[in-house]
Write a protein that holds these residues in place. Structure first.
Motif, PDB file in Angstrom:
ATOM      1  N   GLU A  34      32.652  32.490  48.515  1.00 40.86           N
ATOM      2  CA  GLU A  34      32.511  33.433  47.644  1.00 40.86           C
ATOM      3  C   GLU A  34      32.842  34.923  48.383  1.00 40.86           C
ATOM      4  OE1 GLU A  34      28.180  33.700  47.152  1.00 40.86           O
ATOM      5  OE2 GLU A  34      28.124  32.351  45.422  1.00 40.86           O
ATOM      6  N   GLY A  35      32.721  35.131  49.458  1.00 42.21           N
ATOM      7  CA  GLY A  35      33.490  36.425  50.239  1.00 42.21           C
ATOM      8  C   GLY A  35      34.909  36.272  50.121  1.00 42.21           C
ATOM      9  N   LEU A  36      35.697  35.206  50.359  1.00 45.17           N
ATOM     10  CA  LEU A  36      37.056  35.130  50.108  1.00 45.17           C
ATOM     11  C   LEU A  36      37.521  35.656  48.756  1.00 45.17           C
ATOM     12  CD1 LEU A  36      39.890  34.465  51.267  1.00 45.17           C
ATOM     13  CD2 LEU A  36      39.376  31.904  50.661  1.00 45.17           C
ATOM     14  N   MET A  37      36.846  34.812  47.581  1.00 46.60           N
ATOM     15  CA  MET A  37      36.963  34.842  46.144  1.00 46.60           C
ATOM     16  C   MET A  37      36.873  36.366  45.892  1.00 46.60           C
ATOM     17  SD  MET A  37      37.968  31.952  44.859  1.00 46.60           S
ATOM     18  CE  MET A  37      38.609  31.726  46.726  1.00 46.60           C
ATOM     19  N   ALA A  38      35.477  37.262  46.360  1.00 50.81           N
ATOM     20  CA  ALA A  38      35.558  38.545  45.963  1.00 50.81           C
ATOM     21  C   ALA A  38      36.638  39.240  46.526  1.00 50.81           C
ATOM     22  CB  ALA A  38      34.100  39.163  46.485  1.00 50.81           C
ATOM     23  N   ARG A  39      36.986  39.184  47.872  1.00 50.40           N
ATOM     24  CA  ARG A  39      38.053  40.088  48.546  1.00 50.40           C
ATOM     25  C   ARG A  39      39.327  39.793  47.676  1.00 50.40           C
ATOM     26  NH1 ARG A  39      37.337  37.994  53.199  1.00 50.40           N
ATOM     27  NH2 ARG A  39      39.431  36.759  53.401  1.00 50.40           N
ATOM     28  N   MET A  40      39.839  38.584  47.443  1.00 49.64           N
ATOM     29  CA  MET A  40      40.924  38.283  46.571  1.00 49.64           C
ATOM     30  C   MET A  40      40.978  38.901  45.174  1.00 49.64           C
ATOM     31  SD  MET A  40      41.823  34.583  48.189  1.00 49.64           S
ATOM     32  CE  MET A  40      43.568  34.412  47.330  1.00 49.64           C
ATOM     33  N   ILE A  41      39.966  38.723  44.481  1.00 49.85           N
ATOM     34  CA  ILE A  41      40.086  39.189  43.235  1.00 49.85           C
ATOM     35  C   ILE A  41      40.282  40.820  43.343  1.00 49.85           C
ATOM     36  CG2 ILE A  41      38.467  39.648  41.324  1.00 49.85           C
ATOM     37  CD1 ILE A  41      37.049  36.762  41.538  1.00 49.85           C
ATOM     38  N   ALA A  42      39.529  41.365  44.098  1.00 53.14           N
ATOM     39  CA  ALA A  42      39.668  42.922  44.477  1.00 53.14           C
ATOM     40  C   ALA A  42      41.139  43.275  44.619  1.00 53.14           C
ATOM     41  CB  ALA A  42      38.685  43.586  45.329  1.00 53.14           C
ATOM     42  N   THR A  43      41.901  42.504  45.698  1.00 51.77           N
ATOM     43  CA  THR A  43      43.316  42.866  45.828  1.00 51.77           C
ATOM     44  C   THR A  43      44.087  42.529  44.765  1.00 51.77           C
ATOM     45  OG1 THR A  43      42.518  42.124  48.121  1.00 51.77           O
ATOM     46  CG2 THR A  43      44.873  42.079  47.291  1.00 51.77           C
TER      47      THR A  43
END
Length: 265
Positions: free
Chosen positions: A159-168
Motif C-alpha cells: 500500500e505504501g508503494l502504491m500510494a507513493r507511485m500514484i502520487a508521482t
C-alpha cells in the motif's frame, strides 16, 4: 452510456514466479460493430499499420491521429513508456496493433497494453476520446501464486508503494512532449532477496486528478479482488497498473531498491 465496471479476471498459468505472458487487449463490446470489408475496417487497418512509425517518430512519447471521414473515421493513439528504445517501442506498438486487429475483428473500439519487454499502449475508436478519463471496460489479471509470508506486513509495504507511485504518476507533467507522461516505475523491498516491482502509467491527455482517480481505482479493485496474490495487472482505457515480485520489464534496469524493512517471516 458507459457500462458498469466489471472484473474480467483471468488466471494465468505461471512460469517460474511470474505470468506466462502479459499481453492483453480489450474489445469494447457496447460501442458497436462494423461490417467486414467495410470502409471503417480499411481505415482501421491503415491507421493501426502506421502507428509504429508514427509513435517512434515522436520518440515513443505519445501520438494521436485519425484516418477517414465521418461516419467511417477511425481515431487512434499510441505511446511507449519513457526510456524505451525505438526498436522495442516499434515492436511493442506493432504487436499491440496486430493483436487488436486479430482479436477484435468487428468492434469499433478497442485498446491494448502489451508489456514485454517494454510497456506500450494502443487504442482506436470511431469517436474522439482525447481528454476522456475512461475507466471501462477494465481487464484485471492476477498471478495464481499466493503471498506465503506475513500478509499484514506485505500489505503495508504494498500500500505504501502504491500510494507513493500514484502520487508521482498523477503529478507528473502531462503534455504529449513530456518525458514523464504520467508514468512511474518503482520498487520496494520485502526481504533482502525479494522486492515488489511496479509500473504505472496514465495517458498524458488526462488531468492530474483524473490520472490519480484512474490509478487509485485500479489499485483498490486489485486489492479487493486479489490482495493475497503474488502479482497482478489492471488495465483500463486510460491507465495501467502492474506489479510483481520479479523484474518483468527493462524499466527496472536502473531502479535502486531501498534497504529492506524488518524481515517478513
Amino acid at each position: 452510456m458507459k457500462q458498469r465496471t466489471l472484473f474480467s479476471i483471468l488466471c494465468f498459468v505461471l512460469i517460474s514466479s511470474g505470468f506466462a505472458s502479459v499481453s492483453a487487449q480489450k474489445c469494447t463490446e457496447d460501442k458497436g460493430t462494423f461490417i467486414p470489408n467495410s470502409t471503417y475496417e480499411l481505415n482501421r487497418r491503415l491507421v493501426l499499420s502506421s502507428l509504429p512509425s508514427n509513435v517512434t517518430a515522436q520518440d515513443g512519447l505519445y501520438y494521436s491521429g485519425s484516418i477517414g471521414q465521418e461516419p467511417n473515421r477511425v481515431y487512434a493513439v499510441g505511446m511507449c513508456i519513457p526510456g524505451s528504445t525505438s526498436e522495442d517501442c516499434s515492436d511493442c506498438i506493432r504487436k499491440a496493433s496486430d493483436e487488436v486487429l486479430k482479436n477484435c475483428p468487428k468492434q469499433t473500439e478497442a485498446y491494448s497494453w502489451p508489456g514485454d519487454p517494454t510497456l506500450c499502449y494502443v487504442r482506436y475508436s470511431n469517436t474522439s476520446f482525447s481528454g476522456s478519463a475512461d475507466l471501462d471496460p477494465q481487464l484485471l489479471l492476477y498471478n495464481t501464486g499466493d503471498i506465503n509470508s506475513n500478509l499484514t506486513e506485505f500489505t503495508t509495504i504494498w500500500e505504501g508503494l502504491m500510494a507513493r507511485m500514484i502520487a508521482t504518476a498523477s503529478t507528473a507533467k502531462s503534455t504529449p512532449s513530456s518525458s514523464d507522461n504520467h508514468y512511474t516505475a518503482d520498487a520496494a523491498a520485502l526481504i533482502p532477496i525479494r522486492n515488489i516491482y511496479a509500473l504505472m502509467q496514465c495517458t498524458p491527455d488526462l488531468s492530474s486528478r483524473d490520472c490519480e482517480n484512474c490509478l487509485r481505482q485500479s489499485a483498490d479493485d486489485y486489492q479487493s479482488c486479489c490482495g493475497q496474490r503474488q502479482g497482478g495487472v489492471v488495465m483500463r482505457p486510460s491507465c495501467f497498473l502492474r506489479w510483481d515480485l520479479y523484474t518483468y520489464s527493462k524499466a527496472f534496469d536502473n531502479i535502486t531498491v531501498a534497504s529492506p524493512p524488518v524481515t517478513v517471516p
